[in-house]
Design an enzyme around this catalytic site. Structure first.
Site, short mmCIF file in Angstrom:
data_model
loop_
_atom_site.label_atom_id
_atom_site.label_comp_id
_atom_site.label_asym_id
_atom_site.label_seq_id
_atom_site.Cartn_x
_atom_site.Cartn_y
_atom_site.Cartn_z
CE LYS A 1 13.90 -1.56 -15.34
NZ LYS A 1 13.80 -2.92 -14.77
CG ASP B 1 7.54 -1.94 -10.77
OD1 ASP B 1 8.67 -2.46 -10.70
OD2 ASP B 1 7.07 -1.20 -9.89
CG ASN C 1 -1.43 9.01 -15.90
OD1 ASN C 1 -1.99 10.09 -16.02
ND2 ASN C 1 -1.53 8.06 -16.82
CG PHE D 1 -2.09 0.80 1.16
CD1 PHE D 1 -3.28 0.29 0.67
CD2 PHE D 1 -2.05 2.14 1.55
CE1 PHE D 1 -4.40 1.08 0.57
CE2 PHE D 1 -3.17 2.93 1.45
CZ PHE D 1 -4.35 2.40 0.96
O1 RIB Z 1 8.74 0.08 -8.13
C1 RIB Z 1 7.90 0.95 -7.42
C2 RIB Z 1 7.39 0.29 -6.18
O2 RIB Z 1 8.47 0.09 -5.30
C3 RIB Z 1 6.38 1.07 -5.39
O3 RIB Z 1 5.06 0.86 -5.81
C4 RIB Z 1 6.66 0.68 -3.96
O4 RIB Z 1 5.61 -0.02 -3.35
C5 RIB Z 1 7.95 -0.13 -4.00
O5 RIB Z 1 7.74 -1.48 -3.88
#
Ligand code: RIB
Length: 307
Positions: A221, A253, A286, A11
């Site tokens: 990256k 991610d 965003n 979270f």
């Molecule tokens: O890569 C970004 C993420 O790293 C975030 O959402 C945070 O929760 C950490 O895990």
């Protein structure tokens, strides 16, 4: 056959600051934003928004934040049936500061993520044996990651590892020996190889070291500069997309999600890296982590607009 994501759910609490704090400094922010995060959750939601329903295996606490996370993911249409609720651990959280340029600093409290066990993965082994790509990051215990890799490899899945955050180098060597595709960012690449990949030549030198550790495909990256790829003797740079960046949290991610979706869809590596770059770039336009993941139509239109 699908994409499986094994990894963290957090979270996120994100505050905008004029400048990121330095050691010992207190900085103020006027407001904070909350939302789903954690590298695994961000990857899974991004895969779903790109049109592939992933198998998402993650562990949350039996608490208010965990319930809220599951509800949010379900509302997004993500299959939440493989989320595991820990008995005695809190849902992971991340405390994030983001400056005016969109750069960030993150503190993660792993909580339930760090209670993922081999037994948890054992119970999901058939799902892992039946995926064709397994996406991983390193915010869960290495024993669990290692176990997920073994089941996926038994089913001939390709393993994509985002080495974030980089673990102890001995551990990294063991994991990389079982990885098909590794996707470090520049700082992770430096930590793994001792080479700072600031351009194509240095990225190429670093990729040789990474190949030596096991992966047949190396993708580095390089933020706004795009990404370097090396596989089967073919190497090259895919340039970054020029976008209006407001928040880089979760961009890596989303990059990995884009890569997995494109490869799963049969795209050749160079096109898949371009698709990944577009996915990562759009996510920076965003605010938020998982919630900033772009939709397939937007990624395709960014690529078409830059053809
Ligand atoms: O890569 C970004 C993420 O790293 C975030 O959402 C945070 O929760 C950490 O895990």
């Amino acid at each position: 056959m699908t994409i499986a994501v094994v990894g963290s759910s957090n979270f996120d609490f994100a505050a905008r600051v004029a400048k990121l704090p330095v050691r010992g400094q207190t900085v103020s922010s006027r407001a904070y934003k909350t939302g789903p995060g954690g590298k695994g959750c961000n990857q899974a939601l991004a895969v779903a928004r790109l049109g592939v329903s992933p198998v998402f295996i993650s562990k949350l606490g039996d608490d208010m934040l965990g319930k809220q996370l599951i509800e949010t993911l379900a509302t997004e249409g993500l299959d939440t049936t493989n989320l595991i609720v820990a008995d005695e651990a809190q849902t992971g959280i991340a405390l994030i500061s983001i400056d005016e340029a969109g750069e960030n600093m993150i503190t993660v409290v792993g909580g339930a993520n760090m209670t993922m066990t081999r037994t948890d993965l054992h119970e999901k082994q058939e799902l892992l044996r039946n995926c064709d790509y397994l996406l991983l990051q390193l915010e869960c215990p290495v024993v669990a990651i290692d176990c997920a890799i073994k089941y996926a490899r038994e089913g001939n899945a390709k393993v994509i590892l985002d080495p974030a955050p980089v673990a102890d180098l001995v551990v990294m060597r063991d994991l990389l020996a079982l990885t098909h595709i590794v996707t470090p960012n520049q700082s992770e690449c430096l930590a793994l190889t001792g080479i700072d990949p600031v351009d194509e030549a240095t990225a190429s030198s670093a990729s040789i070291k990474l190949h030596d550790m096991g992966p047949e495909t190396v993708i580095i990256k390089m933020g706004g500069d795009g990404a370097f790829y090396s596989s089967g003797g073919q190497t090259g740079m895919v340039p970054g997309f020029v976008v209006n960046t407001v928040d880089t949290v979760g961009a890596g991610d989303c990059f990995n999600a884009g890569l997995a979706v494109a490869l799963h869809g049969g795209q050749p590596l160079k096109d898949a890296v371009r698709f990944a770059c577009a996915t990562g770039a759009l996510s920076t336009t965003n605010n938020g982590a998982a919630e900033a993941a772009p939709r397939l139509a937007d990624v395709l239109s960014l690529i078409e607009g830059n053809a």
